[in-house]
Motif scaffolding. Structure first.
Motif, PDB file in Angstrom:
ATOM      1  N   PRO A  47      67.345  21.712  53.045  1.00  0.00           N
ATOM      2  CA  PRO A  47      66.419  20.656  52.292  1.00  0.00           C
ATOM      3  C   PRO A  47      65.098  21.100  52.581  1.00  0.00           C
ATOM      4  CG  PRO A  47      67.914  19.679  54.657  1.00  0.00           C
ATOM      5  CD  PRO A  47      68.331  20.942  55.162  1.00  0.00           C
ATOM      6  N   ILE A  48      64.268  20.846  52.193  1.00  0.00           N
ATOM      7  CA  ILE A  48      62.983  21.471  51.466  1.00  0.00           C
ATOM      8  C   ILE A  48      61.967  19.811  51.347  1.00  0.00           C
ATOM      9  CG2 ILE A  48      63.250  24.215  51.775  1.00  0.00           C
ATOM     10  CD1 ILE A  48      62.595  23.598  48.094  1.00  0.00           C
ATOM     11  N   PRO A  49      62.398  18.934  52.421  1.00  0.00           N
ATOM     12  CA  PRO A  49      61.424  18.158  51.684  1.00  0.00           C
ATOM     13  C   PRO A  49      59.722  18.556  51.491  1.00  0.00           C
ATOM     14  CG  PRO A  49      62.069  18.062  54.827  1.00  0.00           C
ATOM     15  CD  PRO A  49      62.590  19.136  53.667  1.00  0.00           C
ATOM     16  N   GLY A  50      59.311  17.847  50.125  1.00  0.00           N
ATOM     17  CA  GLY A  50      57.664  18.370  50.498  1.00  0.00           C
ATOM     18  C   GLY A  50      56.723  17.360  51.383  1.00  0.00           C
ATOM     19  N   THR A  51      55.628  17.354  51.732  1.00  0.00           N
ATOM     20  CA  THR A  51      54.243  16.407  52.183  1.00  0.00           C
ATOM     21  C   THR A  51      53.375  16.907  52.375  1.00  0.00           C
ATOM     22  OG1 THR A  51      54.543  14.787  53.573  1.00  0.00           O
ATOM     23  CG2 THR A  51      54.634  16.895  54.458  1.00  0.00           C
ATOM     24  N   THR A  52      52.326  15.878  52.444  1.00  0.00           N
ATOM     25  CA  THR A  52      51.177  16.686  52.356  1.00  0.00           C
ATOM     26  C   THR A  52      50.135  15.699  53.658  1.00  0.00           C
ATOM     27  OG1 THR A  52      50.521  14.387  50.896  1.00  0.00           O
ATOM     28  CG2 THR A  52      50.594  16.864  49.809  1.00  0.00           C
ATOM     29  N   LYS A  53      51.655  15.521  54.966  1.00  0.00           N
ATOM     30  CA  LYS A  53      50.860  15.033  55.784  1.00  0.00           C
ATOM     31  C   LYS A  53      51.403  14.878  56.768  1.00  0.00           C
ATOM     32  CE  LYS A  53      49.248  10.203  52.640  1.00  0.00           C
ATOM     33  NZ  LYS A  53      49.338  10.769  51.911  1.00  0.00           N
ATOM     34  N   ILE A  54      50.747  15.544  57.909  1.00  0.00           N
ATOM     35  CA  ILE A  54      50.714  15.579  59.148  1.00  0.00           C
ATOM     36  C   ILE A  54      51.773  15.149  59.938  1.00  0.00           C
ATOM     37  CG2 ILE A  54      50.745  16.331  61.882  1.00  0.00           C
ATOM     38  CD1 ILE A  54      48.298  17.751  61.434  1.00  0.00           C
ATOM     39  N   ALA A  55      52.100  13.345  60.059  1.00  0.00           N
ATOM     40  CA  ALA A  55      53.057  12.286  60.734  1.00  0.00           C
ATOM     41  C   ALA A  55      54.040  12.313  59.743  1.00  0.00           C
ATOM     42  CB  ALA A  55      52.158  11.235  60.292  1.00  0.00           C
ATOM     43  N   ASN A  56      54.403  12.645  58.542  1.00  0.00           N
ATOM     44  CA  ASN A  56      55.242  12.690  57.463  1.00  0.00           C
ATOM     45  C   ASN A  56      56.435  13.840  58.224  1.00  0.00           C
ATOM     46  OD1 ASN A  56      54.995  10.415  55.977  1.00  0.00           O
ATOM     47  ND2 ASN A  56      54.067  10.958  54.429  1.00  0.00           N
ATOM     48  N   LEU A  57      55.624  15.244  58.243  1.00  0.00           N
ATOM     49  CA  LEU A  57      56.040  16.553  58.902  1.00  0.00           C
ATOM     50  C   LEU A  57      57.184  15.934  59.968  1.00  0.00           C
ATOM     51  CD1 LEU A  57      56.774  19.495  57.734  1.00  0.00           C
ATOM     52  CD2 LEU A  57      54.440  19.741  59.714  1.00  0.00           C
ATOM     53  N   ASN A  58      55.910  15.206  61.122  1.00  0.00           N
ATOM     54  CA  ASN A  58      56.455  15.239  61.909  1.00  0.00           C
ATOM     55  C   ASN A  58      58.360  14.215  61.505  1.00  0.00           C
ATOM     56  OD1 ASN A  58      54.631  16.501  63.581  1.00  0.00           O
ATOM     57  ND2 ASN A  58      53.420  14.977  64.028  1.00  0.00           N
ATOM     58  N   GLN A  59      57.946  13.171  60.527  1.00  0.00           N
ATOM     59  CA  GLN A  59      58.286  12.653  60.898  1.00  0.00           C
ATOM     60  C   GLN A  59      60.391  13.114  60.891  1.00  0.00           C
ATOM     61  OE1 GLN A  59      59.788   8.277  58.581  1.00  0.00           O
ATOM     62  NE2 GLN A  59      57.370   8.676  58.818  1.00  0.00           N
ATOM     63  N   ASN A  60      59.672  13.865  58.881  1.00  0.00           N
ATOM     64  CA  ASN A  60      60.845  14.847  59.302  1.00  0.00           C
ATOM     65  C   ASN A  60      61.841  16.103  59.263  1.00  0.00           C
ATOM     66  OD1 ASN A  60      60.797  13.598  55.849  1.00  0.00           O
ATOM     67  ND2 ASN A  60      59.189  14.923  55.622  1.00  0.00           N
ATOM     68  N   ILE A  61      61.138  16.696  60.769  1.00  0.00           N
ATOM     69  CA  ILE A  61      61.807  17.099  61.126  1.00  0.00           C
ATOM     70  C   ILE A  61      62.297  15.708  62.380  1.00  0.00           C
ATOM     71  CG2 ILE A  61      61.045  18.180  63.910  1.00  0.00           C
ATOM     72  CD1 ILE A  61      58.531  19.463  62.123  1.00  0.00           C
ATOM     73  N   GLY A  62      61.788  15.093  62.737  1.00  0.00           N
ATOM     74  CA  GLY A  62      62.952  13.748  63.729  1.00  0.00           C
ATOM     75  C   GLY A  62      64.046  13.379  63.088  1.00  0.00           C
ATOM     76  N   ALA A  63      64.707  13.795  61.532  1.00  0.00           N
ATOM     77  CA  ALA A  63      65.870  13.638  60.657  1.00  0.00           C
ATOM     78  C   ALA A  63      67.028  14.568  61.795  1.00  0.00           C
ATOM     79  CB  ALA A  63      65.224  13.968  59.638  1.00  0.00           C
ATOM     80  N   LEU A  64      66.675  15.759  62.118  1.00  0.00           N
ATOM     81  CA  LEU A  64      67.108  17.105  62.947  1.00  0.00           C
ATOM     82  C   LEU A  64      68.188  16.337  63.661  1.00  0.00           C
ATOM     83  CD1 LEU A  64      65.264  20.163  62.187  1.00  0.00           C
ATOM     84  CD2 LEU A  64      67.316  20.056  61.230  1.00  0.00           C
ATOM     85  N   SER A  65      67.333  15.042  64.625  1.00  0.00           N
ATOM     86  CA  SER A  65      68.220  14.526  65.775  1.00  0.00           C
ATOM     87  C   SER A  65      68.854  13.183  65.419  1.00  0.00           C
ATOM     88  CB  SER A  65      67.569  14.379  66.434  1.00  0.00           C
ATOM     89  OG  SER A  65      65.970  13.289  66.632  1.00  0.00           O
ATOM     90  N   VAL A  66      69.071  12.786  63.854  1.00  0.00           N
ATOM     91  CA  VAL A  66      69.562  11.559  63.388  1.00  0.00           C
ATOM     92  C   VAL A  66      71.140  12.211  63.570  1.00  0.00           C
ATOM     93  CG1 VAL A  66      70.048  10.055  62.218  1.00  0.00           C
ATOM     94  CG2 VAL A  66      67.688  10.869  62.657  1.00  0.00           C
TER      95      VAL A  66
END
Length: 342
Positions: A278-297
């Motif tokens: 998947p290629i979620p888009g974002t314009t915020k570093i906090a959201n990017l970090n959160q998206n990376i966190g999905a990999l450990s769910v």
């Protein structure tokens, strides 16, 4: 932060990060363009965090997103990323036109390379399918671009299963980019099995339901002026209240699992297969970090099924796209025998 990791995308040799970054919203469609300096910082943070599969298109801006990525990837960054761009949506005459004729394919690729200020695009997609040009003709020109070293791998976006088959017969397709999320699952019947049969990777765009699965109605209420998501059928008042119930159920499960709703929705996409990036888009570093966190769910088959029941096709109200006529549903091209080269 979760380790992103790497994986093979498709069966032609391309290796990418397990999660990508959609760059469209930095420059276009989701409200005004964001400050260039901030977006370059975000792209660098993404690369340094292990999210190196970057997705752009000549139509984002138009053109400005490719220029932004070109600037961001100066100074040794280019070698650290897998860059995807797209062609096929032309606004040259003041109106939108879908084009796949050979001359246009070549001109679009060369213009993208110039804007990106690079010699080669790693993965080059046909963004939408030109239903007036046989797919074999478009693919023939893309194959030449591979042979010339201008692109490494070929992709299709919003193409039907039969279009994918015909294209793949001319030159191997590495990836198919499609909208795929918990509440947009129309590709599962034919397109996903076709990709798996042919060894083609699947790149879901809008894996968070264009942001809805991260914040529900609150997210929609806070969209900026000029954000084209306001035109999407699922976000219209007559559908939004009903669809909010889907978000609430996702949110409840996320709370039980100790993650955010967006992480849960993104984890669902990751769990759809080891050929899915998947290629979620974002314009915020906090959201990017959160998206990376999905990999450990981690999700069990039972949890996957429960999530799917929340957003089954008969539960979701409204079409997934504001321009359904431009999706794979209407992407059949004429037979090659009908083509008269100009």
């Amino acid at each position: 932060m979760a380790k992103v990791g790497r994986m093979k995308l498709g069966s032609q040799g391309l290796e990418v990060s397990r999660q990508g970054l959609g760059c469209m919203g930095m420059s276009a469609f989701y409200g005004p363009p964001k400050p260039e300096e901030d977006m370059i910082k975000l792209i660098h943070h993404s690369i340094n965090s292990g999210v190196t599969f970057l997705d752009t298109s000549d139509v984002y801006g138009p053109h400005t997103n490719e220029i932004l990525l070109g600037k961001a990837l100066k100074g040794g960054m280019r070698d650290k990323v897998e860059l995807a761009s797209k062609f096929g949506i032309d606004f040259a005459n003041g109106k939108r036109e879908i084009r796949g004729d050979p001359g246009y394919v070549r001109a679009a690729c060369e213009a993208s390379l110039e804007r990106l200020d690079m010699d080669c695009i790693d993965l080059y997609y046909q963004h939408r399918i030109d239903t007036s040009v046989p797919i074999e003709v478009t693919m023939g020109e893309l194959k030449k671009l591979v042979e010339e070293g201008k692109i490494k791998y070929i992709g299709l976006s919003e193409a039907s299963a039969s279009t994918i088959r015909r294209a793949h017969a001319v030159h191997p397709i590495t990836a198919v980019q499609m909208e795929w999320s918990l509440w947009s699952r129309d590709i599962e019947a034919d397109i996903v099995p076709t990709c798996r049969e042919l060894g083609i990777g699947i790149v879901p765009y809008s894996p968070l339901g264009r942001g809805f699965l991260s914040g529900g109605t609150n997210f929609i209420a806070n969209l900026q002026d000029g954000d084209f998501r306001k035109n999407f059928p699922r976000f219209k008042p007559e559908n939004l209240e009903h669809n909010q119930k889907i978000f609430e159920r996702v949110n409840e499960m996320a709370a039980k699992k100790g993650c955010t709703p967006s992480q849960l929705a993104l984890a669902w996409v990751h769990h759809c297969g080891n050929d899915v990036v998947p290629i979620p888009g974002t314009t915020k570093i906090a959201n990017l970090n959160q998206n990376i966190g999905a990999l450990s769910v981690k999700l069990t088959p039972k949890e996957m099924a429960e999530l799917e029941s929340y957003a089954s096709a008969d539960v979701v109200k409204g079409e997934r796209h504001a321009f359904m006529s431009m999706t794979w549903i209407n992407s059949e091209t004429p037979p090659l025998s009908s083509w008269k080269a100009e």
